[in-house]
Motif scaffolding. Structure first.
Motif, mmCIF file in Angstrom:
data_model
loop_
_atom_site.group_PDB
_atom_site.id
_atom_site.type_symbol
_atom_site.label_atom_id
_atom_site.label_comp_id
_atom_site.label_asym_id
_atom_site.label_seq_id
_atom_site.Cartn_x
_atom_site.Cartn_y
_atom_site.Cartn_z
ATOM 1 N N LEU A 20 -35.979 -9.321 -2.120
ATOM 2 C CA LEU A 20 -35.324 -8.548 -3.488
ATOM 3 C C LEU A 20 -33.368 -8.588 -2.667
ATOM 4 O O LEU A 20 -33.102 -8.530 -2.340
ATOM 5 N N GLY A 21 -32.795 -9.547 -4.285
ATOM 6 C CA GLY A 21 -31.185 -9.836 -3.221
ATOM 7 C C GLY A 21 -30.558 -8.416 -4.221
ATOM 8 O O GLY A 21 -30.733 -8.568 -4.989
ATOM 9 N N ARG A 22 -29.823 -7.642 -3.192
ATOM 10 C CA ARG A 22 -29.472 -6.255 -3.708
ATOM 11 C C ARG A 22 -28.040 -6.522 -4.313
ATOM 12 O O ARG A 22 -26.945 -5.625 -5.623
ATOM 13 N N HIS A 23 -27.421 -7.283 -4.376
ATOM 14 C CA HIS A 23 -26.264 -7.718 -5.671
ATOM 15 C C HIS A 23 -26.028 -8.821 -5.843
ATOM 16 O O HIS A 23 -26.545 -10.088 -5.292
ATOM 17 N N PRO A 24 -25.263 -9.499 -7.103
ATOM 18 C CA PRO A 24 -25.478 -11.087 -7.753
ATOM 19 C C PRO A 24 -25.023 -11.628 -6.165
ATOM 20 O O PRO A 24 -25.549 -13.096 -6.265
ATOM 21 N N LYS A 25 -24.060 -11.831 -5.542
ATOM 22 C CA LYS A 25 -23.300 -12.474 -4.618
ATOM 23 C C LYS A 25 -25.079 -12.771 -3.668
ATOM 24 O O LYS A 25 -25.332 -14.316 -3.177
ATOM 25 N N ALA A 26 -25.497 -11.700 -3.239
ATOM 26 C CA ALA A 26 -26.571 -11.887 -2.556
ATOM 27 C C ALA A 26 -27.958 -12.395 -3.352
ATOM 28 O O ALA A 26 -28.425 -13.161 -2.119
ATOM 29 N N LEU A 27 -27.311 -12.306 -3.808
ATOM 30 C CA LEU A 27 -29.231 -12.571 -5.047
ATOM 31 C C LEU A 27 -28.764 -14.847 -5.171
ATOM 32 O O LEU A 27 -29.832 -15.207 -4.961
ATOM 33 N N ALA A 28 -27.432 -14.499 -4.776
ATOM 34 C CA ALA A 28 -27.101 -16.408 -5.169
ATOM 35 C C ALA A 28 -27.348 -17.122 -3.974
ATOM 36 O O ALA A 28 -27.966 -17.787 -3.547
ATOM 37 N N ARG A 29 -27.324 -16.314 -2.912
ATOM 38 C CA ARG A 29 -27.557 -17.102 -1.700
ATOM 39 C C ARG A 29 -28.815 -16.717 -1.068
ATOM 40 O O ARG A 29 -29.498 -17.965 -0.609
ATOM 41 N N LEU A 30 -29.624 -15.874 -1.695
ATOM 42 C CA LEU A 30 -30.895 -16.348 -1.290
ATOM 43 C C LEU A 30 -31.594 -17.069 -1.857
ATOM 44 O O LEU A 30 -32.111 -18.012 -1.847
ATOM 45 N N ASN A 31 -31.224 -17.173 -3.551
ATOM 46 C CA ASN A 31 -31.697 -18.372 -3.653
ATOM 47 C C ASN A 31 -31.360 -19.393 -4.277
ATOM 48 O O ASN A 31 -32.385 -20.619 -4.215
#
Length: 230
Positions: free
Chosen positions: A69-80
């Motif tokens: 799970l990405g904890r915020h939008p920037k983290a989610l974008a990096r993980l994606n």
């Protein structure tokens, strides 16, 4: 492994991501039939942040184990991006019906949808489909060589890739009601577990490795194939 108040265990937590141990039978996202999902409970995993985390990749409803799970939008974008670029090393454990002739190998079969209906998730081997590659090795076999415990490492991330690839090889995953011969009711449940992930999340640090212990619904089959609980 830290239990949370939504009934799943938290395997890893830092400023960018969480990794939870998803139970089998719990879908990540809401579906047309309704029912509880991981998404319903993500507010409980904010840990002080203003927004709830979001899943960075797919994990089938009936597959247990590591979910990022990405904890915020920037983290989610990096993980994606890491998942899309194939930079995340994914390791699954499966119990398969049958006895592979070799101890390891590669399955290179393109996959496409069985139906033109965009709502259908069922897949098939299709030379005109998307390239799909899975590496596998045998970790154990039962005494009668009727089933085996495999480590599966998908190089690509197609829908139902591991389930279709194993079925096409003649050894479907135990408990698979779609691609195998398991009954729809009263069966053992899908014997597929997202065992581990390695994510190069921070450029100047080693990749983060997270593991999820196998779940109870697979314990008997794993023991039959030689798995020893430490």
């Amino acid at each position: 492994m830290v239990p949370t108040d939504i009934g799943v265990c938290l395997l890893y937590r830092d400023a960018l991501m969480l990794v939870i141990d998803k139970p089998a039978g719990l879908p990540v996202h809401p579906g047309p039939k309704g029912g509880p999902t991981v998404t319903d409970h993500l507010d409980a995993l904010r840990f002080g942040l203003p927004r709830r985390p979001q899943a960075a990749h797919r994990l089938d409803r009936d597959t247990s184990g590591c979910l990022v799970l990405g904890r915020h939008p920037k983290a989610l974008a990096r993980l994606n991006t890491l998942f899309a670029d194939g930079r995340v090393t994914k390791t699954y454990w499966a119990i398969i019906e049958g006895d592979p002739r070799e101890d390891s190998g590669t399955i290179d079969l393109a996959l496409g949808r069985r139906s033109d209906d965009p709502r259908s998730w069922w897949m098939k081997a299709d030379p005109a489909g998307d390239p799909s590659l899975t590496r596998w090795r045998v970790l154990g076999r039962d005494a009668g060589r009727t089933c085996a415990w495999l480590e599966l490492s998908p190089e690509t991330g197609r829908t139902h890739q591991l389930r279709v690839h194993c079925a096409e090889m003649g050894w479907p995953i135990r408990g698979d009601t779609i691609y195998g011969n398991a009954p729809r009711h009263g069966g053992p449940g899908l014997q597929l577990h997202a065992r581990a992930l390695e994510l190069p999340l921070y450029p100047k640090k080693p990749a983060i490795r997270v593991e999820a212990a196998p779940h109870e619904h697979m314990s008997d089959s794993l023991a039959t194939c030689g798995f020893m609980i430490s």
